[in-house]
Design an enzyme around this catalytic site. Structure first.
Site: not given
Length: 378
Positions: A24, A106, A129, A155, A164, A251, A275, A278
């Site tokens: 991850y 985060s 976010y 972000t 992913r 960001k 990112h 990602r």
């Protein structure tokens, strides 16, 4: 094992962590081309070695937003960081504070805003976010401000999550994910005891605080997928600038036109970032995107950069390309998985030593002296 570089930390993390957690952090989107380019394009920048420049004293310190920093480096926001060591976000925040640099928490951290901020003396940074649930966003901002946090990292490059593939293979998501994760934990007993058992609760601390109930790891992917907002646009963010009275760093900027939009929005800074490879695979590496953005908006706001930074030499390269400071993501996760707070502290010591070597051998002694002139022109 002997640890002398981020490469060593990565190998130590691979051995210690259950595969679903290692991959991850380590993986990227789709075929991971951008993930690899972030590293290779930055490493390919040749430094211009100089001699007899009196580099006896190299000063790594800088000031950003009125905050003294021991070096132009900050810890990047990484989701689920608390799963890589016992209450991992707390340990990393302590290491960052001891090293004299900012730590960014985060939105989807294991430890809550309050738990992390209460563990350190200076204000951390908080990342948020763009989410459909504006109530959650306001709640998180209010709690961050009440905790004394004044710098927001917002972000914007995740209106939809990138695919992913590693997560499907590792058990982080996909069929029988919970059962596979339990089996992996059993076969990694050091992690299972230190984090799996002693590091509880394993929920999204900030989401749980808002919902009033635990949000478990198995709910993580579903929650993200349901709450990212693909309809958001710059015009929708004016409420954020009015609501948040502190500094705002946008960001996820990779294009000069978006950088200009960030200036028009009133951002105090941007993070040039894909990112960590990602999201959209195949886009420019940060090292290739950064110079055009610096040319477009340099001097109008602070410019941070992340992606592919694996050493102090890479930090110096990013600064030479025009960044004011650099965010460390994967590198600190590898170090934390290896040794918690002590591991992150050791990584930051290594980064600082490598920066001093790079500066001395390129003939500069202060951060403000680092420019494109220390790079070889090919």
């Amino acid at each position: 094992m002997l640890i002398s570089s981020t490469t060593d930390f990565r190998e130590a993390a691979r051995r210690r962590l259950p595969p679903f957690l290692f991959h991850y952090a380590d993986g990227g989107a789709y075929a991971e081309q951008t993930l690899r380019r972030n590293v290779s394009d930055l490493a390919d920048l040749a430094l211009r070695q100089r001699v007899l420049k009196n580099v006896a004293e190299c000063d790594l310190s800088t000031t950003l937003f009125g905050q003294e920093m021991a070096m132009p480096v900050a810890i990047a926001p990484v989701g689920l960081a608390g799963m890589y060591a016992r209450r991992g976000e707390v340990q990393a925040a302590r290491a960052a504070e001891a090293a004299g640099i900012p730590f960014t928490l985060s939105t989807v951290s294991v430890c809550s805003i309050e738990e992390v901020q209460n563990a350190v003396k200076k204000p951390i940074w908080f990342q948020l976010y763009v989410l459909k649930d504006r109530g959650f966003m306001r709640n998180a901002l209010e709690r961050a401000w009440a905790a004394g946090i004044t710098t927001l990292v917002f972000t914007v490059d995740m209106p939809v999550p990138g695919a992913r593939y590693r997560d499907l293979h590792s058990g982080m998501s996909g069929p029988a994910g919970p059962a596979r994760r339990i089996l992996q934990a059993i076969t990694h007993p050091r992690w299972a005891f230190d984090v799996g058992l002693m590091g509880r609760p394993h929920d999204l601390g900030n989401v749980s605080a808002y919902l009033g109930k635990p949000t478990k790891l198995e709910d993580y992917i579903a929650w993200l997928g349901e709450n990212f907002d693909p309809a958001i646009a710059w015009a929708d963010l004016h409420w954020l600038r009015d609501f948040w009275k502190g500094k705002i760093i946008i960001k996820g900027i990779l294009d000069p036109e978006d950088a200009r939009e960030a200036v028009a929005f009133g951002a105090d800074g941007i993070v040039v970032s894909n990112h960590g490879g990602r999201q959209l695979d195949g886009v420019r590496s940060t090292a290739r995107a950064l110079p055009r953005i610096v040319e477009a908006v340099g001097g109008e706001l602070k410019i941070f950069a992340d992606g592919g930074v694996r050493s102090g030499l890479d930090v110096v390269r990013m600064l030479a390309l025009g960044a004011d400071a650099v965010l460390l993501g994967r590198a600190y996760i590898y170090a934390m998985a290896y040794g918690g707070e002590a591991g992150v502290a050791k990584l930051l010591e290594i980064i600082a030593k490598e920066m001093r070597v790079a500066m001395a051998l390129t003939g500069v002694t202060k951060i403000s002296d680092i420019s494109g002139g220390i790079l070889e022109r090919r």
